[in-house]
Design an enzyme around this catalytic site. Structure first.
Site: not given
Ligand code: NAP
Ligand code: MG
Length: 485
Positions: A174, A227-229, A231-232, A249, A283, A380
């Site tokens: 996804k 992704g974000s903490t 949503v994680g 992650e 990140c 962050e």
């Molecule tokens: P995000 O909003 O958490 O989204 C990450 C993924 O999760 C996207 O595919 C998103 O889909 C999906 N998602 C959203 N809501 C969900 C739910 N309820 N259930 C399951 N999946 C869902 O993060 P982002 O805004 O894309 O990315 C930024 C964040 O990611 C930052 O906090 C960053 O630090 C973190 N990040 C961490 C790493 C690492 O390796 N540690 C690497 C990169 C990014 P949609 O957005 O398409 O709706």
């Protein structure tokens, strides 16, 4: 020209009833249309992956054959490198030279995972009794759901997908609805490389529909999320409902710690790259600079000079350093942090917003005299914003660096071996860089602790993550009955 993609399920591309348009953040034009997935699409993809795992050839195939398929995918990505890099630029807004580098990393990751497929092994014990032999089999965990963010779409996927495949798993991906192009392109290149149908499936769409359905689907054995903490946490809970394993992650709030005995030029360049690479949408960004007080003025002056010289603009220009922010909401969020920092009394040394047409560009921002009590020190930001805090003693630097819920990556700049080793041991992050930053190697595990998540990618840990152990005890001859008469 607009690229149009359906989902990718069982090597076919079913067309959806509705679409999501991706407008290039740097150019304001529609560059792609992705299928807007529903629960039923997730179900179809999980069924395909489930069938490929339960009855297909992939999990039981000779590892050498699995490796050769992954090698062919690597070669096809290399053949298509420029095209894939340009897709990444259109959808993410990142500079082309960095997008090319990301795609080279994707090639390297597929090759590395192919090598690991051949290395994966269990254990045997001939020491557990004369008539007893113990065998520990290392087996693929099953169907894995991979949820990917938008900042490094192809590279983040390639830190997971080839490793899961090398272990013998099947996958449902996804991607972010903003940047799904390269995931779909990779899936179709894998099909050209003779990946059996159902082994890789991609369902595009919104996170709260597709991501949530994938996390909660009982046919999925493991979730690997970046992704974000926020949503994680949701993904872990959904996976927990059906006792699926998860690896996450998440975010970071890394520190760049500079001591008075550091090579100042190298540390300035490291601090600059660490926070402004990928527009700060990273990140592992070193978004907090901790600098020893007696060199701080000189250090910050050099840093601001270099930050002001960074070229912000068209990501297709070969000399661009920072491209566009991913979307308006992200830019607004970052500007909200900037406003809050000003209100709290941090001193802004540089940076501004550049709005042109529909495009979303922002010049690097540096705040000096940031106190640990300010929001900007602990939250962050995920944008090109650096906070500078001065310290006197190493103890103070360590306490400041660890004063965050995140624990992903930190860098230490010093010429003193004792300081370097002491910080290596005492920093709480999963990654420590000494006299370098944003650095890595395929062999070194990648991941964080605490609010930055758990699980590791890359290295041998990167394939073992997608495996489970089975203990086998073989008894030769007749065993003494437990209930002897
Ligand atoms: P995000 O909003 O958490 O989204 C990450 C993924 O999760 C996207 O595919 C998103 O889909 C999906 N998602 C959203 N809501 C969900 C739910 N309820 N259930 C399951 N999946 C869902 O993060 P982002 O805004 O894309 O990315 C930024 C964040 O990611 C930052 O906090 C960053 O630090 C973190 N990040 C961490 C790493 C690492 O390796 N540690 C690497 C990169 C990014 P949609 O957005 O398409 O709706
Ligand atoms: Mg999101």
């Amino acid at each position: 020209m607009t690229r149009i993609y359906g989902h990718f399920i069982h090597n076919a591309s079913p067309q959806p009833s509705s679409w999501i348009e991706r407008i290039s953040p740097a150019h304001g034009t529609v560059v792609a249309k992705f299928a807007e997935g529903q629960d039923s699409d997730v179900d179809a993809a999980v069924r395909a992956a489930r069938a490929a795992f339960d009855t297909g050839p992939w999990p039981h195939m000779d590892a050498e054959r699995r490796a050769s398929v992954l090698e062919r995918v690597a070669a096809l990505v290399a053949d298509n490198l420029e095209r894939l890099a340009r897709i990444e630029v259109e959808e993410v807004g990142k500079p082309i030279r960095f997008a090319r580098h990301d795609m080279q990393t994707v090639v390297a990751l597929f090759k590395y995972a192919a090598g690991l497929a051949m290395q994966l092994h269990g254990l045997a014990y001939s020491t557990i009794g004369a008539k007893r032999t113990g065998i520990v089999l290392r087996e693929p965990v099953g169907v894995v759901g991979l949820i990917i963010p938008w900042n490094f779409p192809a590279e983040t996927l390639a830190k997971k997908l080839p490793f899961a495949l090398a272990a013998g798993c099947t996958c449902v991906v996804k991607p972010s609805e903003l940047t799904s192009g390269t995931a779909l392109e990779l899936a179709s290149l894998a099909a050209q490389a003779d990946m059996p149908p159902g082994v890789i499936n991609v369902v595009t769409g919104y996170g709260d529909v597709v991501g949530s359905a994938l996390s909660g689907h009982p046919g999925v054995d493991m979730l690997s999320f970046t992704g974000s903490t926020r949503v994680g946490r949701h993904v872990i809970a959904r996976a927990g409902e059906h006792i699926a394993r998860s690896a996450v992650e998440l975010g970071g709030k890394g520190a760049t710690i500079v001591f008075r005995d550091a090579d100042v030029e190298a540390a300035v360049d490291g601090a600059l790259a660490s926070v402004f690479f990928n527009q700060g949408e990273c990140c592992v960004a070193g978004s907090r600079l901790l600098v020893q007080r007696d060199i701080a003025d000189r250090f910050v002056e050099k840093l601001v000079g270099k930050a002001n010289a960074l070229r912000v603009g068209d990501p297709f220009a070969e000399t661009t350093d920072l491209g566009a922010m991913i979307h308006r909401q992200q830019l607004d969020r970052v500007l909200g942090h900037v406003d809050a920092a000003r209100r709290e009394g941090a001193k802004q040394l540089c940076g501004e917003v550049m709005l042109s047409c529909e495009s979303l560009f922002m010049k690097p921002v540096i705040f000096d005299h940031v106190q640990p009590s300010m929001g900007i020190f602990s939250e962050e930001i995920f944008g090109p914003v650096l906070s500078v805090t001065r310290f006197d003693s190493p103890q103070e630097a360590l306490a400041l660096a660890n004063q965050t819920d995140y624990a992903l990556a930190n860098s230490v700049w010093t010429s003193d071996l004792d300081t370097a080793l002491e910080f290596t041991k005492r920093l709480r992050s999963g990654i420590v860089w000494i006299n370098t930053a944003l650095d890595g190697a395929l062999q070194l595990p990648f991941g964080g602790n605490r609010s930055s998540g758990f699980g590791r990618e890359l290295g041998e840990a990167g394939i073992e993550e997608f495996t489970t152990l089975k203990s086998v005890l073989i008894h030769t001859g007749k065993r003494q009955p437990l209930f002897a008469p």
